[in-house]
Design an enzyme around this catalytic site. Structure first.
Site, PDB file in Angstrom:
ATOM      1  N   LYS A  50       0.849  -1.190   0.000  1.00 54.66           N
ATOM      2  CA  LYS A  50       0.000   0.000   0.000  1.00 54.66           C
ATOM      3  C   LYS A  50       0.891   1.249   0.000  1.00 54.66           C
ATOM      4  O   LYS A  50       2.026   1.209   0.494  1.00 54.66           O
ATOM      5  CB  LYS A  50      -0.862  -0.076   1.271  1.00 54.66           C
ATOM      6  N   SER A  56      -9.535  -1.736   7.488  1.00 57.45           N
ATOM      7  CA  SER A  56      -9.041  -1.340   6.173  1.00 57.45           C
ATOM      8  C   SER A  56      -8.513  -2.469   5.300  1.00 57.45           C
ATOM      9  O   SER A  56      -8.321  -2.292   4.110  1.00 57.45           O
ATOM     10  CB  SER A  56      -7.947  -0.290   6.325  1.00 57.45           C
ATOM     11  N   SER A  58      -9.646   1.156   3.719  1.00 57.32           N
ATOM     12  CA  SER A  58      -8.830   2.034   2.902  1.00 57.32           C
ATOM     13  C   SER A  58      -7.843   1.302   1.994  1.00 57.32           C
ATOM     14  O   SER A  58      -7.340   1.880   1.045  1.00 57.32           O
ATOM     15  CB  SER A  58      -8.054   2.984   3.807  1.00 57.32           C
TER      16      SER A  58
END
Lengths: 459, 484
Positions: free
Chosen positions: B79, B178, B154
């Site tokens: 990420k 997330s 997320s």
């Protein structure tokens, strides 16, 4: 007894001393502590506050801080907390300083000093660990400002005394003793000139024999014994002058000017202090004390500033906070809620004075509460209550002649009911009240009507 | 178009029997990232040549018989909030524009030691603040099962990278759900380990996590990044067990708790609840015992989570001031102006909303009422879980109250968006591990079964999830045309 340091006043001094620890590395990273190298040479992701970097507490700093705690007879707490002190400044890379606030690692020790009267224990409130900021270098030539973060993250001990010192001499004796202890412990260079040892001094005066402490002033960032002594002397003189001339000392932060040997208020801080709005908690306490309002009403009134401000302005006009609060929280709130508005919304044209005026008309018996309630929506929209009242002929009827007439008419129409009231059914009086009010279109002063009714029924 | 990449175990086998090279895998991953990844908005950055060079080194190691382990030579993604030396570390925020990290995160180092090849950095909600991946400053990520729907957030980019067959394993972060929530929406396994199990050093968030196709693959991936890191003071010192070796398919001694509060019919899609109940029945049929438990403070979890998370965000994001790195407003002449303009220009709407909420929560006079109270609630939630885990080994719940929603459906209603985290926020608040496993479909969209375990219960969670996957094929389903 040594000579008092001021003939009229007792001097009360407390000290906060920041001491740089001479650890090998910084408080939360492995960067070496070296003075005088080229700027930003001793930095890493942690002390530069790069994204994702984390602090790891320096074991040696904890050991040094423990030594200081034990040598000053403090109680060491097995559990203590590091907290964040948030503020924005370029030499504070994280946007917060890691310090200890509610639970420092140690509390409650003392440092013993020698005085003319023999040994005296100066009590310590606490010692806590924190990190130092970097340095901002401002180019006076207009080349902008630069930041050096070599010092960022340097471990500090903040050593705080109780207000136990009674003269500049005692302050000096305490600082020298502290310096000597820390040197013995080998935890700091304790060199004032190099900024290893900085001092904030709190000074206040009180009449000899007084119980209460006076208001204190804080002298910031003093970095030599000479300046500390001179600053204390200058501040004692300044406060004594203020008190002698009948004034009061304001709580403030001061800077010492070695050249003129005077202190002056740090305007920037004072301006900020003066500009600081009253915070909700303080407001709640004040509202409760000043206006004698209940807890719930205070909570509602202070929840948002526009409502609180409106309340205070209206109360200034009207005089009775309780009455204003009652109208605001009940009737005005209902009107605003109906329209999905609240105070602070630009669409609300309501002036505090208009509410004060409306309540005033009710107080004076010119408007009945019920008519005033009916007018409220228009008043909220900006209409003047007195004008509305005059234009529409709503003034309460308290002319006893008119009222007597109305009451007589109602009694004549309800002879049976009058008999029952005379028989003890007092409650029926209210029904007659209602009829009189109806006849006078709600404008009759209810108090006066009740009085006349009660008299006439028993006649 | 290049075929989707297989699972970690499949790719490992191809490498080991000589059917593929690491360079070949990385080339395929990069190509697929350029096609499918581009269309779905998956990436912030692809490493290209640097990744290929690392692949060649992995191939050389294998030729010399020095392969480092099951991840060696395997393409993976991280990420955009994992710091990687020499790479842009942007957190999908304008305020980090131009920032290149000079250091590696602890988890990135772990991947390097294991020989995994990071081929790219995935899109995310800005600073991991969001539940739909619509808060990226660089556009949303799309769900490979339905391009009009969100992938969850997320870590949306990471979940999609696995679901769309770009890489077999992806790393993300999970502070409120997330990883698990997007994994559920995209039909992959999402694992959030115990707080402190994986180093947070260099991660611009609180907890490192991962996606994979199967629990078995997740076990391998977790072992690579788990372990003590002295640079993270909350990192746990306990040795990392051999998770893969513990996957014996046996759940006969396992007691599964069903928290009463998580099975309330209100506010949850009945089809989702049905899939989760079926999932529990599969484990029951395989020998696990099932009992009802209670987590009485569940209703306060969302409020506590958003108070704590916003408070910490407001303080954590203070460092982004335009002074040392990242975006700086042009032409500011005063310090305050520099701060205000740099931050106004650099942060997106959701980040600003949370900074404002957090600053309010921490402000003088409100600190005790909000932040302190939320911390007290956290303690109560922890106790709830401690009590529940005295009666069972794992908890089973839905991962999300509904399957993936449409892009734009919740963006005007932040509260409704926050409610999407209702089943996932409690685990990070309590610091416990959780895993989301695909358990079928509702309205044609993937549904996740969430298993929660006690602190350091990763082994038990993976064993239960793996046993479930031995009995079911849901994790073998792939999006239409492999995410095309």
């Amino acid at each position: 007894m040594s000579a008092p340091s001021h003939p009229d006043y007792e001097v009360v001094i407390g000290l906060e001393t920041h001491v740089h620890m001479k650890t090998r590395t910084k408080l939360f990273c492995a960067c070496e502590l070296v003075y005088g190298d080229e700027p930003n040479h001793h930095t890493c992701p942690t002390c530069l506050a790069l994204p994702g970097a984390l602090p790891v507490l320096n074991e040696q700093a904890v050991d040094f801080a423990l030594r200081a705690a034990l040598a000053t007879h403090c109680t060491v707490h097995p559990h203590s907390i590091f907290a964040r002190k948030n503020y924005f400044y370029p030499d504070l890379p994280k946007g917060y300083q890691i310090s200890q606030f509610e639970e420092p690692y140690c509390t409650g020790g003392f440092v013993e000093i020698e005085t003319e009267d023999g040994p005296k224990k100066i009590r310590l409130t606490r010692i806590h660990m924190e990190e130092d900021a970097g340095k901002s270098v401002h180019d006076e030539g207009g080349g902008g400002s630069r930041v050096d973060l070599n010092r960022s993250g340097t471990p500090l001990m903040e050593i705080v005394t109780e207000p136990d010192l009674r003269s500049a001499d005692e302050a000096e004796a305490y600082l020298k003793k502290l310096q000597s202890i820390l040197r013995y412990l080998d935890v700091s260079e304790v060199d004032l000139e190099h900024g290893h040892f900085r001092c904030d001094v709190n000074v206040s005066l009180r009449r000899h024999g007084a119980e209460e402490y006076g208001t204190r002033a804080e002298l910031k960032n003093l970095n030599s014994f000479k300046f500390i002594m001179e600053a204390i002397a200058a501040e004692i003189e300044r406060q004594a002058d203020v008190l002698d001339s009948g004034g009061t000392v304001q709580q403030c932060t001061l800077r010492y000017h070695p050249k003129t040997r005077t202190t002056s208020i740090m305007r920037r801080i004072e301006r900020a202090r003066a500009a600081l709005p009253e915070l909700p908690e303080a407001k709640r306490e004040r509202f409760a004390a000043e206006y004698g309002l209940g807890e719930r009403d205070v909570a509602t009134l202070t929840a948002a500033r526009p409502l609180a401000d409106f309340f205070e302005a209206a109360t200034r006009e009207h005089g009775d906070g309780k009455a204003v609060s009652k109208w605001l929280l009940r009737d005005v709130t209902r009107v605003l809620n109906d329209r999905d508005l609240e105070f602070g919304d630009a669409r609300v044209k309501f002036e505090p004075a208009a509410l004060a005026k409306l309540i005033g008309l009710v107080d004076a018996g010119k408007l009945t509460a019920s008519v005033a309630g009916d007018l409220l929506p228009e008043v909220v929209d900006g209409a003047d209550p007195a004008t509305l009242m005059a234009e529409r002929g709503l003034e309460a009827v308290s002319d006893t002649g008119v009222l007597e007439e109305a009451v007589a008419a109602v009694l004549a129409e309800n002879a049976a009911m009058v008999e029952r009231i005379r028989g003890g059914e007092d409650k029926l009086l209210n029904a007659l009240m209602g009829q009189v009010m109806k006849r006078t279109k709600g404008k009759a002063d209810p108090g006066a009507v009740r009085e006349i009714l009660a008299r006439k029924v028993t006649e | 178009m290049v075929e989707p990449l297989g699972t970690l175990s499949e790719l490992r086998a191809e490498l080991d029997d000589g059917g593929a090279t690491s360079r070949g895998l990385v080339e395929r991953a990069l190509e697929r990232a350029g096609e499918v990844g581009e269309r779905l908005g998956v990436f912030r950055h692809l490493r290209g040549e640097a990744a290929l060079a690392e692949a060649d080194a992995a191939d050389a190691r294998r030729a010399a018989g020095e392969t480092r382990g099951p991840l060696d030579g395997i393409p993976v993604v991280v990420k955009d909030n994992f710091s990687q030396q020499g790479e842009p570390t942007g957190c999908a925020s304008k305020i980090l524009e131009g920032y290149v990290s000079p250091y590696d995160a602890g988890a990135v180092e772990g991947l390097g030691r294991a020989g995994a090849i990071i081929v790219g950095r995935t899109n995310m909600d800005e600073f991991a603040m969001g539940s739909s991946n619509e808060n990226s400053a660089y556009g949303p990520v799309r769900n490979p099962w339905d391009g009009e729907r969100v992938p969850g957030g997320s870590s949306g980019g990471s979940a999609v990278a696995v679901a769309a067959g770009i890489v077999p394993v992806a790393f993300g972060s999970d502070t409120g759900g997330s990883i698990r929530q997007p994994a559920s929406h995209c039909g992959v396994v999402g694992m959030k380990p115990t707080y402190g199990r994986v180093s947070r050093y260099g991660l611009v968030a609180f907890a490192s996590s991962l996606d994979a196709h199967s629990a078995a693959d997740a076990a391998v991936a977790l072992a690579a990044v788990a372990g003590h890191d002295p640079r993270d003071s909350t990192s746990l010192p306990e040795p990392v067990p051999d998770y893969a070796a513990g996957l014996d398919g046996d759940v006969s001694g396992l007691t599964i708790g069903l928290p009463r509060e998580y099975f309330v019919e209100e506010g949850v899609d009945p089809d989702v609840l049905a899939r989760v109940r079926e999932g529990v029945e599969v484990l029951q049929a395989a020998g696990a015992k099932v009992r009802e438990v209670t987590l009485p403070h569940t209703e306060y979890a969302i409020a506590a989570y958003y108070l704590i998370a916003t408070a910490e965000a407001s303080s954590n994001l203070a460092r982004f001031d335009g002074v040392r790195y990242g975006h700086r407003a042009e032409g500011a002449t005063q310090l305050r102006e520099l701060y205000e303009r740099s931050r106004s220009e650099g942060f997106g709407a959701e980040v600003k909303r949370r900074i404002l909420l957090g600053t309010y929560v921490l402000s003088s006079g409100y600190y005790d009422a909000y932040y302190k109270k939320a911390l007290q609630v956290r303690t109560l939630l922890r106790r709830d879980f401690e009590a529940a885990f005295r009666e069972c080994d794992v908890l089973a719940t839905p991962t999300t109250p509904a399957p993936a929603f449409k892009l734009g459906e919740n963006t005007r209603d932040p509260l409704r968006m926050y409610m999407a985290d209702v089943y996932t926020v409690a685990a990070p608040i309590a610091g416990i591990p959780g895993i989301s496993v695909p358990c079928g479909f509702a309205h044609g969209l993937p549904v996740g079964l969430q298993l929660l375990g006690p602190p350091l219960g990763e082994g038990t969670l993976l064993r239960a999830a793996d046993a479930y996957q031995r009995e079911t094929q849901h994790h073998e389903a792939r999006p239409p045309e492999g995410g095309a």
